[in-house]
Structure formats: C-alpha cells, structure tokens
Scaffold this active site. Sequence first.
Site, PDB file in Angstrom:
ATOM      1  N   TYR A 129      29.506  34.496   2.331  1.00 47.17           N
ATOM      2  CA  TYR A 129      30.030  34.753   3.317  1.00 47.17           C
ATOM      3  C   TYR A 129      31.211  35.966   2.488  1.00 47.17           C
ATOM      4  O   TYR A 129      31.995  36.552   3.383  1.00 47.17           O
ATOM      5  CB  TYR A 129      31.185  34.010   4.126  1.00 47.17           C
TER       6      TYR A 129
ATOM      7  N   ASP B 256      30.637  20.665  10.482  1.00 49.94           N
ATOM      8  CA  ASP B 256      30.594  20.437  12.085  1.00 49.94           C
ATOM      9  C   ASP B 256      29.491  19.235  12.697  1.00 49.94           C
ATOM     10  O   ASP B 256      29.525  18.608  13.207  1.00 49.94           O
ATOM     11  CB  ASP B 256      30.015  21.686  12.889  1.00 49.94           C
TER      12      ASP B 256
ATOM     13  N   LYS C  19      21.132  23.743  -2.824  1.00 54.17           N
ATOM     14  CA  LYS C  19      19.485  23.563  -3.148  1.00 54.17           C
ATOM     15  C   LYS C  19      19.918  24.085  -4.475  1.00 54.17           C
ATOM     16  O   LYS C  19      19.064  25.114  -4.159  1.00 54.17           O
ATOM     17  CB  LYS C  19      19.234  25.127  -1.555  1.00 54.17           C
TER      18      LYS C  19
ATOM     19  N   ASP D  89      19.416  20.108   2.869  1.00 48.66           N
ATOM     20  CA  ASP D  89      18.700  19.542   4.141  1.00 48.66           C
ATOM     21  C   ASP D  89      18.231  18.445   4.336  1.00 48.66           C
ATOM     22  O   ASP D  89      18.768  17.947   5.219  1.00 48.66           O
ATOM     23  CB  ASP D  89      16.709  20.353   4.338  1.00 48.66           C
TER      24      ASP D  89
ATOM     25  N   ASP E  69      29.875  25.250   5.417  1.00 46.89           N
ATOM     26  CA  ASP E  69      30.352  25.452   6.897  1.00 46.89           C
ATOM     27  C   ASP E  69      29.458  24.118   8.237  1.00 46.89           C
ATOM     28  O   ASP E  69      29.711  24.280   9.470  1.00 46.89           O
ATOM     29  CB  ASP E  69      29.729  26.782   7.201  1.00 46.89           C
TER      30      ASP E  69
END
Length: 370
Positions: free
Chosen positions: A143, A255, A194, A227, A251
């Site tokens: 970001y 959630d 990852k 994942d 992020d």
Amino acid sequence: MTVKKTILMLPGDGIGPDVIAQTRRLIDWLNSNRDVAFTVEEDLVGGCSHDAHGVPLTDAAMARAQAADAVLLGAVGGPQYDGLPFDVRPEAGLLRLRKEMELFANLRPAVVFPALADHSSLKREVVEGLDIMIVRELTGGVYFGEPRGIETLPDGQRRGINTQVYTTSEIHRVAAVAFDLARKRGKLVHSVEKMNVMESGRLWREEVTALHEKSFSDVKLEHMLADNCAMQLVRNPKQFDVIVTDNLFGDMLSDEAAMLTGSLGMLPSASLGATDGQGRRKALYEPVHGSAPDIAGQNLANPIATILSFAMMLRYSFDLAEPASVIEDSVRDVLNQGLRTGDIMGAGMTQVGTAGMGDAILAAMEKYAA
Ligand code: NAD
C-alpha cells in the site's frame, strides 16, 4: 500506587459520540472504584472537525494525540462529506493520526462470545469460544511501496504498478508485537506470507524465524501461506492464537476473521507504534465499525466494540489486566442475561438501546466492585 494516565477521546462523527459517551461512563466508574486517575481530554476528528475548522484534524488535536498516553476514537465520515476533496475528507484525519503516530501494528481480536455464537455464519461448534488475535503490519508493504502509479505504455496500453517492500526492521518490530502478545495468551504465533511466490514473503519468513530464535523461543512459531490461512480460518479457526502478517494479507484476513464473530458492533481494535525511552507506546484504540449514519443519535448503536477497545487500552497501554477483565467479563454477563442492541438481536432476547447497554454493563461492573 495510583495509575495516572491521560486519555484523548476523539468521538468523531455519526454514532462515534453515542458509543464514546458510554465508554466515558466506564472511565468515571474506574476513577471511583479502582486505584486509577484517568484524565480525559476531548477533541474533534473527521467531518465535525472539518465543519468547525476546515480540516479533518487540527495541528492542536494532533499534538494532543501525540502527548496523550492513549487515544480512543469513535468513527469518522458521513454522506454529507462524500463530495469533499480527498485531503480534507474525514478519513484523512484518521490517516494523519496513524501516520504521524507511526502506528505500525494493527491488532484485531476476533472473539466469539458463547451467547452470540449463532450470529456467526459458521456452525456454533466451529466458532464457540474462539479467541484469536490478528496482528497486521500497517505502515509498509504494497500500500505504500514505491514505485507506484499508472503509466501509459508506448503502444497505448496502460499499466498499473504497486510494489511490495519490507525491510528487516519493519518485519522485526511487528513480529515482536505478535510474540509479546502471544506470551500473554496461548504462546503460539502463526506468521503468514506467500514465500512460495514472493521474495518479500521469503524475507518475511526468514526474518520472523531469526527474531524468534534470538528473542522469543519460549513462544511456538508456525509458518503458513496466506491462501492456506484464509482457508484454515473458516475450516478450523480455533487452531490459531496470534496471527502476524503484512499489510495486504492482514487487510483481508482480519476482515475474514472479524466475520467469524458475526457482528460489526462487537469488534474492537488497537493500533500501536514504537515504544519511547520511558517505555510508553503510541497507541490508538477504535471500534472496527464506521460512523453508521443510518442510526446516529438515535440510541440504537451498539457501544460494545468501543467499550472493548477501551478494555484493550487498559490491557496493552496501561498494563491494567484486572480492570480490563472486569469490563470484558461484564460484557459477557450482559450478553448471557439476554440483553441485546438491535444489531445483535435474536429471538427471545431483550432489546436495549445504546444507553441501556451502558447501564447494564455498569451494573455488571458493580458486582465486581466489592
Ligand atoms: P458502518 O460500519 O458505519 O455501517 C455498516 C452497517 O453496520 C450499518 O447498517 C450500520 O448501521 C451498522 N453498524 C455499524 N456499527 C454499528 C454499531 N456499533 N451498532 C449497530 N449497528 C452498527 O459502515 P458504512 O455504512 O460502510 O460507512 C458509513 C460511514 O462510516 C462512511 O462515511 C464510511 O466512510 C465511514 N467509515 C468509517 C470508519 C472509521 O471511522 N474507522 C470505518 C468504516 C467506515
């Protein structure tokens, strides 16, 4: 010895003032019933600050936030501000706080109170008693990485670019927060990246491993690909204690974990910065929900997310575990009594308003005062 602290309250917009008002009552209760002396200051953030001063956060409010022992924020935003330029929108006030306080670790607990287990979209047995903590890196990664932007190529196509970047120190400081938290909880950290497809992920894994070996070998460390973590969170979320991950994966995963609990009105959060020479850490506590303009000022908002954010402040900024537990146990008591705000209402339960929920939590706290 009396614990003296200054708390800056930034109620903000919409239901922010509704939910902060209930939390203020708990602070008054603690000042009278525990060996603490909390001084509460209040200032504006978001749309209300724009209305009063033309900016979503004044320099004076920013300075008060830097000087306070901790900041408690309600929520910012509302449809009346949607047309404003980005730099004076309500969210810009919140972003300025996060940036200038250098809040690099975002803590999002996902706790399922047994009384609310049926609000989850997963089966009761999968989520009942769930208590996990997601630590998300908040100031680095894709970001913020450079280069970034949208460019036009010689053949007329456009190309969008963002860059995932992490350094050793950025990884170490957020991982240290996760290991410290795990020491006070279930002593297990899952580090998530990852590394199979990203160099920054491989660095993340190597650096978390190195820090673990050097300073936190009493905590169990597991590594997991992001994942797989997303799948495991809905398959068997109770296998986790603390999850630490980067800004982007955090992020999404925070959630996802939040929704295991079923209601936005129940979710607290904390954002922590570096510790200074006196052992004081910059910290901002806030509910996960927004300003809910549809129910603002109508005595309908659930104040529990903000109240639990304050309990996190007691625990993580002030090291006051006992009063934090009193608040959390009181919330559990009230839910067990069947009292509910509209957002968590269920068949056979008794609906109360924002102030009624505050009354009930204070009454439960009285039981612990003796
Ligand atoms: P929201 O979280 O404000 O509301 C989503 C839904 O959940 C609404 O139906 C609302 O009534 C309900 N809800 C939220 N909190 C509740 C509570 N404590 N008790 C009962 N019901 C609750 O999200 P939104 O509608 O997408 O956004 C509304 C405004 O809030 C927007 O201006 C948005 O930009 C802003 N926002 C601010 C923050 C923040 O301050 N951190 C976060 C998200 C959204």
